[in-house]
Design a protein around this motif. Structure first.
Motif, PDB file in Angstrom:
ATOM      1  N   LEU A  66       0.827  -1.207   0.000  1.00 52.84           N
ATOM      2  CA  LEU A  66       0.000   0.000   0.000  1.00 52.84           C
ATOM      3  C   LEU A  66       0.865   1.262   0.000  1.00 52.84           C
ATOM      4  N   GLN A  67       1.916   1.252   0.802  1.00 52.88           N
ATOM      5  CA  GLN A  67       2.805   2.411   0.868  1.00 52.88           C
ATOM      6  C   GLN A  67       3.507   2.639  -0.474  1.00 52.88           C
ATOM      7  N   TRP A  87       2.372   1.775  -3.476  1.00 50.98           N
ATOM      8  CA  TRP A  87       1.395   2.317  -4.425  1.00 50.98           C
ATOM      9  C   TRP A  87       1.170   3.810  -4.190  1.00 50.98           C
ATOM     10  N   GLU A  88       1.090   4.210  -2.935  1.00 48.17           N
ATOM     11  CA  GLU A  88       0.916   5.627  -2.640  1.00 48.17           C
ATOM     12  C   GLU A  88       2.080   6.444  -3.182  1.00 48.17           C
ATOM     13  N   SER A  89       3.313   5.923  -3.016  1.00 44.11           N
ATOM     14  CA  SER A  89       4.492   6.643  -3.512  1.00 44.11           C
ATOM     15  C   SER A  89       4.510   6.722  -5.034  1.00 44.11           C
ATOM     16  N   TYR A 111      -0.740   6.143  -6.804  1.00 45.74           N
ATOM     17  CA  TYR A 111      -2.004   5.428  -6.821  1.00 45.74           C
ATOM     18  C   TYR A 111      -2.675   5.538  -5.450  1.00 45.74           C
ATOM     19  N   ASN A 112      -3.993   5.589  -5.449  1.00 47.75           N
ATOM     20  CA  ASN A 112      -4.753   5.587  -4.203  1.00 47.75           C
ATOM     21  C   ASN A 112      -5.436   4.234  -4.056  1.00 47.75           C
ATOM     22  N   TYR A 158      -6.965   2.904  -1.437  1.00 51.07           N
ATOM     23  CA  TYR A 158      -7.904   2.734  -0.330  1.00 51.07           C
ATOM     24  C   TYR A 158      -9.364   2.574  -0.748  1.00 51.07           C
ATOM     25  N   ARG A 160      -7.510   0.225   6.851  1.00 45.94           N
ATOM     26  CA  ARG A 160      -6.134   0.354   7.329  1.00 45.94           C
ATOM     27  C   ARG A 160      -6.074  -0.005   8.811  1.00 45.94           C
ATOM     28  N   HIS A 198      -7.494   2.619 -11.546  1.00 51.32           N
ATOM     29  CA  HIS A 198      -6.591   3.591 -12.157  1.00 51.32           C
ATOM     30  C   HIS A 198      -6.369   3.333 -13.649  1.00 51.32           C
ATOM     31  N   THR A 237       4.904  -1.993 -10.262  1.00 50.83           N
ATOM     32  CA  THR A 237       5.134  -2.202  -8.831  1.00 50.83           C
ATOM     33  C   THR A 237       6.427  -2.969  -8.612  1.00 50.83           C
TER      34      THR A 237
END
Length: 331
Positions: A14-15, A17-19, A22-23, A25, A35, A61, A70
């Motif tokens: 998840l971290q 993807w955020e970097s 991408y969101n 959640y 979370r 997305h 990824t």
């Protein structure tokens, strides 16, 4: 109520993807997950659930290359000691042998074999028969290995070709743009290929002392993982038996709570070991009833001890378990 999210592997995903912008959640919530608020909230998310999460994030997305991108972002810290053990090997071959032996530490979707085929050597990925594996999980794993800073002293990249056993979801050239090599689709196997002569090439990150140190650490982790995967069913059986001796009848929900898991995840984990909560509990009840009957305890007392409302229900269960009635067993 959403199921609290899982283990370190999923949190890191998840971290990452955020970097990458991408969101994840909304997709997470659509699967009934949230979370974690604390370590007690961290429940095991199965590989099949991670696969569905990958698919939903990719769809959300409109990114057919989510898995590939990824994996291309994988860095040493994402795979811990196995990454350092691989990178500090003397040669390309030594590094790949580390990956093949210890792949279970970084992936629970496949096994890995090194197959020599003359001028070429293949890393063949055998996807396990889990309930569901997303192609994004497969592509993330392969791209992670390809892009894992694995270079020879001359700076030459190790791998020359990737093959996938399913149709291309988009223009194959987009794959080449991400990982820098041709990708063949609808192939018989999932594999990465390299020239066999490359196996003996020295790595630019080789370090004999560091390699041995990290091999010891990764072997310890591997043994711990193997034991933990074998032990859950045994631990659950011991817990049910201990509860029964205290006069408590264990439920799925109770045992799951004791292990900080949801009932669904506990069932899924036990299924991965080839059993179920009901099967384990009935084995405990069968062993207990046999011991009690052999000691001369009457059927009515045994049935009440095991929580049956009447002796006839226990009679039916015992015959289903053993093929004999309790009276026949006592004789």
């Amino acid at each position: 109520m959403p199921e609290p999210l899982s283990n370190q592997r999923t949190v890191m995903l998840l971290q990452l993807w955020e970097s990458m912008g991408y969101n994840p959640y909304p997709a997470l919530r659509s699967l009934g997950l949230e979370r974690p608020r604390s370590k007690r909230d961290m429940h095991l998310l199965s590989s099949s659930s991670r696969g569905h999460l990958c698919d939903k994030v990719a769809d959300q997305h409109h990114e057919p290359l989510l898995g590939l991108k990824t994996g291309a972002k994988t860095v040493q810290r994402d795979v811990g000691v196995i990454g350092f053990a691989a990178l500090t090997g003397e040669t390309v071959g030594a590094s790949l042998r580390v990956a093949a032996r210890y792949i279970r530490l970084i992936s629970d979707i496949c096994d890995l074999a090194i197959v020599n085929r003359g001028d070429l050597t293949d890393l063949v990925f055998d996807v396990r028969s889990t309930p569901y594996v997303s192609r994004h999980q497969i592509e993330a794993l392969l791209a992670g290995i390809v892009c894992f800073d694995l270079y020879t002293m001359s700076g030459e990249p190790v791998f020359i070709k990737m093959e996938l056993n399913y149709p291309s979801p988009c223009d194959p050239e987009r794959y080449r743009d991400v990982i820098g090599m041709p990708v063949k689709f609808d192939a018989p196997e999932i594999k990465l290929s390299l020239r066999t002569l490359m196996l003996g090439e020295r790595l630019h990150t080789a370090d004999a002392i560091s390699h041995q140190m990290h091999l010891v650490l990764v072997e310890q982790k591997y043994k711990q993982l193997s034991c933990s995967k074998r032990r859950l069913a045994s631990q659950v059986k011991q817990r049910i038996d201990a509860n029964l001796k205290r006069g408590e009848l264990s439920t799925l929900e109770q045992i799951a709570d004791e292990y900080n898991m949801s009932p669904r995840v506990l069932q899924g984990t036990l299924a991965g070991e080839g059993t179920s909560f009901r099967h384990i509990r009935e084995n405990v009840w069968l062993d207990t009833s046999k011991q009690m009957l052999s000691s001369g305890v009457d059927v009515q007392t045994v049935s009440q001890y095991l929580g049956y409302n009447d002796a006839s229900a226990f009679y039916r269960a015992f015959k289903r378990w053993t093929g004999k009635t309790p009276s026949e067993y006592k004789r």
